[in-house]
Design an enzyme around this catalytic site. Structure first.
Site, PDB file in Angstrom:
ATOM      1  N   ASP A 198      79.446  41.087  31.321  1.00  0.00           N
ATOM      2  CA  ASP A 198      78.678  40.572  32.474  1.00  0.00           C
ATOM      3  C   ASP A 198      79.447  40.886  33.765  1.00  0.00           C
ATOM      4  O   ASP A 198      80.572  41.384  33.728  1.00  0.00           O
ATOM      5  CB  ASP A 198      78.401  39.061  32.317  1.00  0.00           C
ATOM      6  N   HIS A 233      85.801  46.227  27.683  1.00  0.00           N
ATOM      7  CA  HIS A 233      84.705  46.461  26.733  1.00  0.00           C
ATOM      8  C   HIS A 233      83.444  46.992  27.413  1.00  0.00           C
ATOM      9  O   HIS A 233      82.359  46.908  26.853  1.00  0.00           O
ATOM     10  CB  HIS A 233      84.379  45.171  25.957  1.00  0.00           C
TER      11      HIS A 233
HETATM   12  P1  OAD Z   1      84.205  34.681  21.122  1.00  0.00           P
HETATM   13  O1  OAD Z   1      82.789  34.214  21.044  1.00  0.00           O
HETATM   14  O2  OAD Z   1      84.819  35.265  19.913  1.00  0.00           O
HETATM   15  O3  OAD Z   1      85.132  33.461  21.551  1.00  0.00           O
HETATM   16  C1  OAD Z   1      84.798  32.630  22.643  1.00  0.00           C
HETATM   17  C2  OAD Z   1      85.900  31.593  22.777  1.00  0.00           C
HETATM   18  O4  OAD Z   1      85.591  30.827  23.915  1.00  0.00           O
HETATM   19  C3  OAD Z   1      86.006  30.628  21.582  1.00  0.00           C
HETATM   20  O5  OAD Z   1      87.364  30.476  21.217  1.00  0.00           O
HETATM   21  C4  OAD Z   1      85.442  29.314  22.139  1.00  0.00           C
HETATM   22  O6  OAD Z   1      86.088  28.177  21.614  1.00  0.00           O
HETATM   23  C5  OAD Z   1      85.755  29.446  23.617  1.00  0.00           C
HETATM   24  N1  OAD Z   1      84.824  28.710  24.483  1.00  0.00           N
HETATM   25  C6  OAD Z   1      83.503  28.436  24.299  1.00  0.00           C
HETATM   26  N2  OAD Z   1      83.017  27.752  25.327  1.00  0.00           N
HETATM   27  C7  OAD Z   1      84.045  27.571  26.207  1.00  0.00           C
HETATM   28  C8  OAD Z   1      84.185  26.919  27.466  1.00  0.00           C
HETATM   29  N3  OAD Z   1      83.147  26.310  28.058  1.00  0.00           N
HETATM   30  N4  OAD Z   1      85.393  26.940  28.070  1.00  0.00           N
HETATM   31  C9  OAD Z   1      86.458  27.546  27.489  1.00  0.00           C
HETATM   32  N5  OAD Z   1      86.399  28.179  26.290  1.00  0.00           N
HETATM   33  C10 OAD Z   1      85.208  28.189  25.658  1.00  0.00           C
HETATM   34  O7  OAD Z   1      84.297  35.683  22.365  1.00  0.00           O
HETATM   35  P2  OAD Z   1      85.420  36.732  22.731  1.00  0.00           P
HETATM   36  O8  OAD Z   1      86.757  36.249  22.323  1.00  0.00           O
HETATM   37  O9  OAD Z   1      85.204  37.114  24.138  1.00  0.00           O
HETATM   38  O10 OAD Z   1      83.427  42.691  21.833  1.00  0.00           O
HETATM   39  O11 OAD Z   1      85.009  37.951  21.815  1.00  0.00           O
HETATM   40  C11 OAD Z   1      85.761  39.116  21.871  1.00  0.00           C
HETATM   41  C12 OAD Z   1      84.884  40.317  21.661  1.00  0.00           C
HETATM   42  O12 OAD Z   1      84.128  40.189  20.463  1.00  0.00           O
HETATM   43  C13 OAD Z   1      83.809  40.519  22.699  1.00  0.00           C
HETATM   44  O13 OAD Z   1      84.249  41.156  23.880  1.00  0.00           O
HETATM   45  C14 OAD Z   1      82.840  41.395  21.999  1.00  0.00           C
HETATM   46  C15 OAD Z   1      82.773  40.632  20.713  1.00  0.00           C
HETATM   47  O14 OAD Z   1      82.298  41.295  19.649  1.00  0.00           O
HETATM   48  C16 OAD Z   1      82.653  43.773  21.780  1.00  0.00           C
HETATM   49  O15 OAD Z   1      81.446  43.737  21.968  1.00  0.00           O
HETATM   50  C17 OAD Z   1      83.421  45.033  21.495  1.00  0.00           C
END
Ligand code: OAD
Length: 228
Positions: free
Chosen positions: A90, A105
Site C-alpha cells: 500500500d 515487496h
Molecule cells: P502478517 O499478516 O504475516 O503479520 C502481521 C503482524 O501484524 C502479525 O504479527 C500481527 O500480530 C500484527 N498486527 C496485527 N494487527 C496489528 C496492529 N493493529 N498493530 C500492530 N501489529 C498488528 O504480515 P507481514 O509480516 O507483513 O509478502 O507479512 C509478510 C509478507 O507476507 C507480506 O509482505 C506478504 C506476505 O505474504 C508478499 O506478498 C511477498
C-alpha cells in the site's frame, strides 16, 4: 542516529487493510499461494489480476493511521537518519508524508512489464491486458514481489542495516524471509533492536526489547520517547 524501521501488514491493520496471517492463511478470502506466487498467476492470471485490481481500488477507501504519521514525524526529526523499509504494497507511508521508503515487496500503484521489465506507475486496472507504457506489450502484471521472487533493493537495505544504531520492526509476523532475518543482521552489526507488534512475533526472542500493543498506540508512544 541511524534508524532502520521495518514495517509489515500490522502497521496498516488499523487503517482497514487486511493482514496476511491473522485469518487462517486466507487473505481477503483467497489462499496466499493462489494469489501471491508466480505459479498461481500462471494457473489463473485473471483471478490474480482481479484480486490486485480490487486491492489497488481499495486503497481509495483507506487512510494512514497514527502509526504511519508518527514515522513521518520521525523522518522530519531524523532526515537521512531514518529509513523505512516496508513489506507493504500500500502507499500509506507516502500518504502520511514519509519520503525515505523502500517497498521491498513492490507496490500496488505500479505495474511490472513481463516483456521489458519496466516498472510503471499504475492507478487503474490490469485485467484486460492494457499496453505497457514503455514497450506496448500486453504483458503487465502487478509490481508485487511474490513468493519465490527476489525482493527489491536488498543491497541498499543491507548496507542500511549494517550502519544502523537502532533497528525497529513494526507489525510484522516475522514469518517471511529475508525480512524476518533483518533483526539478526542488524544485531550482528551492532544495532539495538526493538519489536513493536500486537503480540510477540515468530522472531520476538531475537530482539533486545519488545513492546506489544496496537501500532496506532505504541508507535506514536515510541516516537515521542525517541524525539519528543
Ligand atoms: P502478517 O499478516 O504475516 O503479520 C502481521 C503482524 O501484524 C502479525 O504479527 C500481527 O500480530 C500484527 N498486527 C496485527 N494487527 C496489528 C496492529 N493493529 N498493530 C500492530 N501489529 C498488528 O504480515 P507481514 O509480516 O507483513 O509478502 O507479512 C509478510 C509478507 O507476507 C507480506 O509482505 C506478504 C506476505 O505474504 C508478499 O506478498 C511477498
Amino acid at each position: 542516529m541511524k534508524v532502520v524501521v521495518l514495517t509489515g501488514a500490522g502497521i496498516s491493520a488499523e487503517s482497514g487493510v487486511s493482514t496476511f496471517r491473522d485469518n487462517g492463511g486466507l487473505w481477503e478470502d483467497h489462499r496466499i499461494e493462489d494469489v501471491a506466487t508466480p505459479e498461481g498467476f500462471e494457473r489463473d492470471p485473471e483471478t490474480v489480476q482481479r484480486f490486485y485490481d480490487a486491492r489497488r481500488a481499495a486503497l481509495a477507501d483507506v487512510v494512514p493511521n497514527p502509526a504511519h504519521h508518527a514515522l513521518a514525524e520521525l523522518e522530519l526529526a531524523l532526515g537521512d537518519g531514518l529509513l523505512v523499509v516496508t513489506q507493504n504494497v500500500d502507499d500509506l507511508h507516502e500518504r502520511a508524508g514519509s519520503k525515505r521508503v523502500i517497498h521491498m515487496h513492490g507496490e500496488l500503484l505500479q505495474a511490472l512489464c513481463a516483456a521489458c521489465e519496466t516498472r510503471s506507475p499504475w492507478a487503474g486496472d490490469l485485467l484486460g491486458g492494457p499496453a505497457c507504457p514503455a514497450c506496448d506489450a500486453a504483458a503487465l502484471r502487478p509490481d508485487v514481489v511474490w513468493f519465490g521472487e527476489i525482493p527489491y533493493e536488498m543491497d541498499r537495505i543491507q548496507s542500511a542495516l549494517a550502519g544502523a544504531d537502532l533497528f525497529v520492526s513494526i507489525g510484522t509476523s516475522g514469518a517471511v524471509y529475508p525480512a524476518a532475518g533483518f533483526v539478526q543482521l542488524a544485531r550482528a552489526f551492532g544495532a539495538r533492536t526493538l519489536e513493536l507488534n500486537l503480540e510477540p512475533s515468530d522472531g520476538s526472542h531475537f530482539f533486545h526489547e519488545a513492546r506489544h500493543g496496537r501500532a496506532g498506540e505504541i508507535v506514536p508512544g515510541w516516537v515521542a520517547d525517541l524525539v519528543g
